[in-house]
Design a protein around this motif. Structure first.
Motif, short mmCIF file in Angstrom:
data_model
loop_
_atom_site.label_atom_id
_atom_site.label_comp_id
_atom_site.label_asym_id
_atom_site.label_seq_id
_atom_site.Cartn_x
_atom_site.Cartn_y
_atom_site.Cartn_z
N LYS A 300 -25.57 -20.16 8.62
CA LYS A 300 -24.97 -19.07 9.39
C LYS A 300 -26.03 -18.00 9.67
O LYS A 300 -26.52 -17.35 8.75
CB LYS A 300 -23.78 -18.48 8.63
CG LYS A 300 -22.65 -19.50 8.41
CD LYS A 300 -21.49 -18.90 7.63
CE LYS A 300 -20.73 -17.90 8.46
NZ LYS A 300 -20.06 -18.54 9.61
N ILE A 301 -26.35 -17.87 10.94
CA ILE A 301 -27.41 -16.94 11.36
C ILE A 301 -26.91 -16.01 12.45
O ILE A 301 -27.71 -15.49 13.23
CB ILE A 301 -28.64 -17.73 11.86
CG1 ILE A 301 -28.24 -18.75 12.91
CG2 ILE A 301 -29.36 -18.39 10.70
CD1 ILE A 301 -29.41 -19.49 13.54
N GLU A 302 -25.62 -15.78 12.51
CA GLU A 302 -25.10 -14.88 13.53
C GLU A 302 -25.50 -13.43 13.24
O GLU A 302 -25.91 -13.10 12.14
CB GLU A 302 -23.57 -15.00 13.64
CG GLU A 302 -22.81 -14.53 12.42
CD GLU A 302 -22.53 -15.63 11.43
OE1 GLU A 302 -21.58 -15.51 10.66
OE2 GLU A 302 -23.30 -16.62 11.42
N ASN A 303 -25.35 -12.61 14.28
CA ASN A 303 -25.67 -11.17 14.17
C ASN A 303 -27.13 -10.91 13.82
O ASN A 303 -27.45 -9.97 13.10
CB ASN A 303 -24.75 -10.50 13.14
CG ASN A 303 -23.27 -10.63 13.49
OD1 ASN A 303 -22.92 -10.60 14.67
ND2 ASN A 303 -22.43 -10.79 12.49
N ASN A 304 -28.02 -11.76 14.33
CA ASN A 304 -29.46 -11.54 14.24
C ASN A 304 -29.99 -11.48 15.67
O ASN A 304 -30.21 -12.52 16.31
CB ASN A 304 -30.15 -12.66 13.45
CG ASN A 304 -29.86 -12.60 11.97
OD1 ASN A 304 -30.39 -11.76 11.24
ND2 ASN A 304 -28.99 -13.49 11.51
N ASP A 305 -30.20 -10.28 16.17
CA ASP A 305 -30.52 -10.10 17.58
C ASP A 305 -31.90 -10.60 17.96
O ASP A 305 -32.21 -10.73 19.15
CB ASP A 305 -30.40 -8.62 17.95
CG ASP A 305 -28.97 -8.11 17.81
OD1 ASP A 305 -28.06 -8.95 17.85
OD2 ASP A 305 -28.79 -6.88 17.65
N ALA A 306 -32.77 -10.87 16.98
CA ALA A 306 -34.14 -11.30 17.30
C ALA A 306 -34.24 -12.78 17.64
O ALA A 306 -35.29 -13.24 18.07
CB ALA A 306 -35.08 -10.97 16.13
N ILE A 307 -33.16 -13.55 17.46
CA ILE A 307 -33.18 -14.98 17.77
C ILE A 307 -32.99 -15.16 19.28
O ILE A 307 -32.03 -14.64 19.86
CB ILE A 307 -32.07 -15.72 17.00
CG1 ILE A 307 -32.28 -15.56 15.49
CG2 ILE A 307 -32.07 -17.19 17.37
CD1 ILE A 307 -31.18 -16.18 14.66
N THR A 308 -33.88 -15.90 19.90
CA THR A 308 -33.80 -16.11 21.35
C THR A 308 -33.56 -17.55 21.75
O THR A 308 -33.32 -17.82 22.92
CB THR A 308 -35.10 -15.63 22.02
OG1 THR A 308 -36.20 -16.39 21.50
CG2 THR A 308 -35.33 -14.14 21.76
N GLY A 309 -33.62 -18.50 20.83
CA GLY A 309 -33.38 -19.89 21.19
C GLY A 309 -33.25 -20.80 19.99
O GLY A 309 -33.83 -20.54 18.93
N LEU A 310 -32.46 -21.88 20.16
CA LEU A 310 -32.25 -22.86 19.10
C LEU A 310 -32.53 -24.28 19.59
O LEU A 310 -32.08 -25.24 18.98
CB LEU A 310 -30.80 -22.77 18.59
CG LEU A 310 -30.36 -21.43 17.99
CD1 LEU A 310 -28.87 -21.44 17.71
CD2 LEU A 310 -31.13 -21.14 16.71
N ALA A 311 -33.26 -24.40 20.69
CA ALA A 311 -33.49 -25.72 21.28
C ALA A 311 -34.26 -26.63 20.34
O ALA A 311 -34.14 -27.85 20.43
CB ALA A 311 -34.24 -25.57 22.60
#
Length: 482
Positions: A300-311
């Motif tokens: 669970k990594i929600e509410n982390n605004d620094a994430i830009t992609g999970l491809a």
């Protein structure tokens, strides 16, 4: 004319003998004060009666061994706790009912969780020192396996004793320690936690440190080393909650080897609301590439605004370079978090040029295809039958299966295994096209089944011809040769 009455009134107030109006006014003040005092006394009595009645009700449920009573809240005056429900109750300990309470929890076989909420000094809510010792004795002999301390100070002596008492219990398994909102930066709270982790021998199953001011330093220096040093004892640790803290790259670097440990059985890891960025995601992706034995299902990594992609997780879910690589891919992880619209957009459109822009942002065909692929992998991994998940991915990303390696190594000995595998594949894919008509996996499974048998027959034709036909054909060839 206006001054004279004032002087006369002043002379009357200065006389030694009080006048009647003054007595009347004083008596009125006394009468007005009486109801206020009585109201306060009534409120105090009502609150005490309410606490006593509610506490007695909970105590009776414990003594009756009520199977619906699972969680017990230790309350104190002014503690804002919700009303009792069917699965939990509140108890106000005092010297009149503490002995009954201790005996009741020792004999109760359904009570599992003990909770303190919004308590600055836990020892103060348990009475005198002798009463606290009685409480600890009862906790040690009970079947309570979970301790919840919400917004409490765990650096005190009594909190340390309660946590350690739960950690060393021998008669329970899957121990849960929930310290939500308890700051680990106050006093020696961090040492209390490290001591509890080291003492939970083969029993710690759930550790929650939500909103505990956990930083990279705390995780690197104390928490992660305590878990890794005792990993042989923490094989039952399946849930690790770390949301609402300030964990970043350094914390993820120390969590990565913890996940790769063969003794790790962690199924749930929450890093929501921390300082997770793309560098942290790369650390986890590298960990999944190094080993396919990571049992993690929820990251669970929600509410982390620094994430830009999970491809990058697409290759982790399905490595299509070979059939063996697809089979060895990750079939466990199926959740990155929920309720975060921003994260949902990343999962659905991982390669969008402007994933957080306006509706007219440019979206390429490749990004849309990869987005649906990533979402499909997550849905496939939700299946508890991991054998079925692997077969579906193999059929989906390998339109042709070469049997040459099997034929050269095992010859016909491998044919029954191959037939059985494709029979299972046809069974698993039956009805799949109703939900995903674009894949046509059931038709592909039948076609690959026939193709595999044909490859065996072509490689060893004489083994597929009846004996009489083979003998007659051999005699004809011999006559021609003569």
């Amino acid at each position: 004319k206006e001054v004279e009455p004032k002087s006369s009134n002043n002379s009357r107030r200065s006389s030694a003998k009080p006048t009647a109006p003054n007595n009347t006014r004083g008596s009125e003040q006394k009468e007005r004060c009486k109801p206020v005092k009585n109201e306060i006394m009534v409120e105090d009595i009502d609150s005490e009666l309410f606490f006593s009645e509610e506490s007695s009700m909970t105590l009776n449920r414990i003594e009756r061994n009520d199977p619906t009573l699972i969680e017990l809240w230790i309350a104190h005056d002014g503690n804002p706790l919700p009303s009792p429900g069917p699965t939990y109750g509140k108890f106000w300990p005092d010297r009149h009912n503490l002995s009954r309470f201790v005996k009741a929890i020792q004999e109760n076989s359904w009570l599992q969780y003990l909770e303190f909420a919004n308590v600055a000094e836990i020892g103060a809510s348990l009475g005198r020192p002798d009463e606290r010792r009685i409480f600890l004795d009862g906790l040690a002999k009970s079947l309570i396996k979970g301790l919840i301390m919400t917004n409490c100070d765990i650096s005190g002596e009594m909190a340390r004793k309660i946590i350690n008492e739960l950690a060393v219990k021998k008669n329970v398994s899957d121990t849960m320690i929930d310290l939500t909102g308890c700051p680990l930066t106050s006093g020696d709270a961090l040492d209390v936690l490290a001591s509890a982790i080291s003492k939970c021998d083969h029993r710690l199953g759930d550790l929650c440190l939500k909103d505990c001011d956990v930083s990279d330093h705390h995780l690197v220096q104390v928490i992660a080393p305590a878990l890794r040093a005792n990993m042989h004892m923490h094989r039952d640790l399946t849930v690790l909650h770390l949301p609402g803290n300030s964990i970043g790259v350094a914390g993820c670097e120390v969590l990565s080897p913890l996940l790769q440990d063969d003794r790790c059985n962690l199924r749930f890891l929450s890093l929501a609301g921390n300082e997770i960025d793309d560098a942290c995601i790369s650390i986890f992706i590298d960990a999944f590439k190094r080993t396919n034995k990571i049992p993690l299902r929820h990251l669970k990594i929600e509410n982390n605004d620094a994430i830009t992609g999970l491809a990058g997780f697409s290759e982790i879910f399905c490595d299509a370079s070979s059939v063996e690589a697809t089979y060895q891919s990750n079939h466990e992880l199926f959740e990155f978090g929920g309720g975060d619209e921003r994260l949902d957009r990343l999962v659905l459109t991982p390669l969008r040029e402007d994933p957080f822009g306006e509706e007219d942002s440019v979206v390429t065909v490749d990004s849309i295809e990869l987005a649906y692929t990533l979402a499909d992998f997550l849905n496939q991994n939700r299946d508890s039958n991991k054998k079925r998940v692997a077969i579906m991915k193999i059929l989906q990303y390998h339109p042709h299966l070469d049997m040459t390696e099997f034929i050269s190594a095992w010859e016909l000995k491998m044919l029954p295994i191959v037939i059985n595998w494709f029979g299972t594949a046809e069974q698993y894919t039956m009805g799949y096209e109703l939900y995903h008509p674009e894949y046509e996996l059931h038709k592909r499974a039948k076609r690959l089944h026939l193709s595999a048998i044909y490859q065996f027959a072509r490689a060893m034709p004489l083994n597929f011809v009846p004996n009489k036909v083979a003998k007659r054909t051999f005699d004809q060839i011999s006559d021609v040769a003569v």
